[in-house]
Motif scaffolding. Structure first.
Motif, PDB file in Angstrom:
ATOM      1  N   THR A   1     -30.879  35.456  -9.136  1.00 19.94           N
ATOM      2  CA  THR A   1     -31.876  34.795 -10.193  1.00 19.94           C
ATOM      3  C   THR A   1     -31.692  34.936 -11.505  1.00 19.94           C
TER       4      THR A   1
ATOM      5  N   ALA B   1     -28.947  33.251 -13.000  1.00 20.48           N
ATOM      6  CA  ALA B   1     -29.259  31.636 -12.970  1.00 20.48           C
ATOM      7  C   ALA B   1     -30.029  31.414 -14.227  1.00 20.48           C
ATOM      8  N   CYS B   2     -31.005  32.293 -14.516  1.00 25.02           N
ATOM      9  CA  CYS B   2     -31.957  31.803 -15.540  1.00 25.02           C
ATOM     10  C   CYS B   2     -31.106  31.985 -16.806  1.00 25.02           C
TER      11      CYS B   2
ATOM     12  N   LEU C   1     -29.182  28.821 -17.108  1.00 25.95           N
ATOM     13  CA  LEU C   1     -30.223  27.639 -17.565  1.00 25.95           C
ATOM     14  C   LEU C   1     -30.632  27.639 -19.010  1.00 25.95           C
TER      15      LEU C   1
ATOM     16  N   ALA D   1     -33.035  23.495 -11.739  1.00 24.68           N
ATOM     17  CA  ALA D   1     -32.638  24.669 -10.741  1.00 24.68           C
ATOM     18  C   ALA D   1     -33.014  24.023  -9.429  1.00 24.68           C
TER      19      ALA D   1
ATOM     20  N   LYS E   1     -33.022  26.034  -5.387  1.00 21.93           N
ATOM     21  CA  LYS E   1     -32.946  27.103  -4.458  1.00 21.93           C
ATOM     22  C   LYS E   1     -33.241  26.606  -3.252  1.00 21.93           C
TER      23      LYS E   1
ATOM     24  N   LEU F   1     -37.360  30.884 -11.662  1.00 24.28           N
ATOM     25  CA  LEU F   1     -36.447  29.709 -12.259  1.00 24.28           C
ATOM     26  C   LEU F   1     -37.379  28.679 -12.809  1.00 24.28           C
TER      27      LEU F   1
ATOM     28  N   THR G   1     -37.190  26.297 -16.502  1.00 23.32           N
ATOM     29  CA  THR G   1     -37.009  24.966 -16.285  1.00 23.32           C
ATOM     30  C   THR G   1     -38.441  24.000 -16.467  1.00 23.32           C
TER      31      THR G   1
ATOM     32  N   GLU H   1     -28.763  27.867  -6.470  1.00 20.14           N
ATOM     33  CA  GLU H   1     -28.893  29.298  -6.122  1.00 20.14           C
ATOM     34  C   GLU H   1     -28.435  29.461  -4.776  1.00 20.14           C
TER      35      GLU H   1
END
Length: 201
Positions: free
Chosen positions: A24, A27-28, A31, A43, A45, A66, A70, A119
Motif C-alpha cells: 500500500t 501503491a501510494c 499514484l 486505485a 484493491k 489509498l 486519489t 493492489e
C-alpha cells in the motif's frame, strides 16, 4: 526500480513477497508520481481482510490510505472487505467474493481515469476463494506486475521464488521495488544487490 521511475509506469498490478511488505505504501507512491505527471488516477484493491469498523462500516485500512491520495471513497477502491485478518478464502466465511463484480468495478475505473493501480492481497500465491487464486484475478485485469520486496533476513529467497512464480504464471513483470521497512537491517544493500543480480539476468 527507482522511485523517480514510478511516474513512467503504465497501469499496473502491485503484489509482494509476503503480507506487510509495503504494497500500500508503494501503491501510494506510484499514484502520487502519476499525479505529478498530470495524470488522472484511481486505485483499486478488489479484496482485503483484517478490516476495521469506521462509522459502523467495515473498511480496509489499505483502502483508507489509498483514498487519501486519489480522493475516492474506500468503497470505490475496495468492494470486498472481511474482518478476519486471514487469507481471503478463510476470511470470506460466507463466500461472497465475485470475480465478475471486481472486473466491472475495474473496467469502470479504467474508463474514467488515465491510470489505474490495482493492489493485491498478501503475496502472490494467495487463494481468493476455494476456486480462485490471485493469479487468475491478475490475468483477468490483464495488467503487468510490480513486485514489492520487504528487505529483511530471508528476502532473497522470497523475492526470487515470487518472481519465478509470477513468470511461470505467464504474467508480465514490469519490475520490483526494494522496500526497507527495517532501516536498521545491516545487510540491506547486499540483499538488494543480490536480488537485482539474479532478477536482471
Amino acid at each position: 526500480m527507482l522511485i523517480e521511475e514510478f511516474g513512467q509506469l503504465p497501469s499496473c498490478f502491485i503484489t509482494a513477497t509476503d503480507t506487510d511488505a509495503g504494497k500500500t505504501y508503494m501503491a501510494c507512491e506510484i499514484l502520487k508520481a502519476w499525479q505529478k505527471s498530470g495524470l488522472s488516477v484511481a486505485a483499486f484493491k478488489p479484496i482485503a481482510s483484517g478490516g476495521i469498523y469506521q462509522d459502523g462500516h467495515l473498511v480496509s485500512e489499505d483502502a483508507l490510505a489509498l483514498a487519501t491520495v486519489t480522493g475516492q471513497t474506500p468503497e470505490q477502491i475496495n468492494p470486498f472487505v472481511y474482518e478476519k485478518p486471514a487469507s481471503p478464502h478463510i476470511a470470506d466465511v460466507h463466500g461472497t467474493f465475485d470475480l465478475e463484480v471486481c472486473l466491472q468495478h475495474y473496467q469502470h475505473l479504467l474508463q474514467q481515469h488515465d491510470r489505474v493501480l490495482v493492489e493485491g492481497v498478501g503475496g502472490w500465491c494467495v487463494p481468493l476463494s476455494s476456486e480462485l487464486m490471485l493469479k487468475e484475478l491478475v490475468a483477468a485485469v490483464q495488467l503487468p506486475v510490480v513486485m514489492v520486496v520487504n528487505i529483511k533476513l530471508g528476502c532473497i529467497n522470497h523475492a526470487l521464488l515470487t518472481a519465478q512464480q509470477i513468470k511461470r504464471d505467464q504474467q508480465s513483470m514490469l519490475g520490483w521495488v526494494a522496500n526497507r521497512i527495517d532501516t536498521e537491517y545491516a545487510d540491506a544493500q547486499a540483499n538488494i544487490d543480490t536480488i537485482a543480480a539474479h532478477l536482471n539476468t
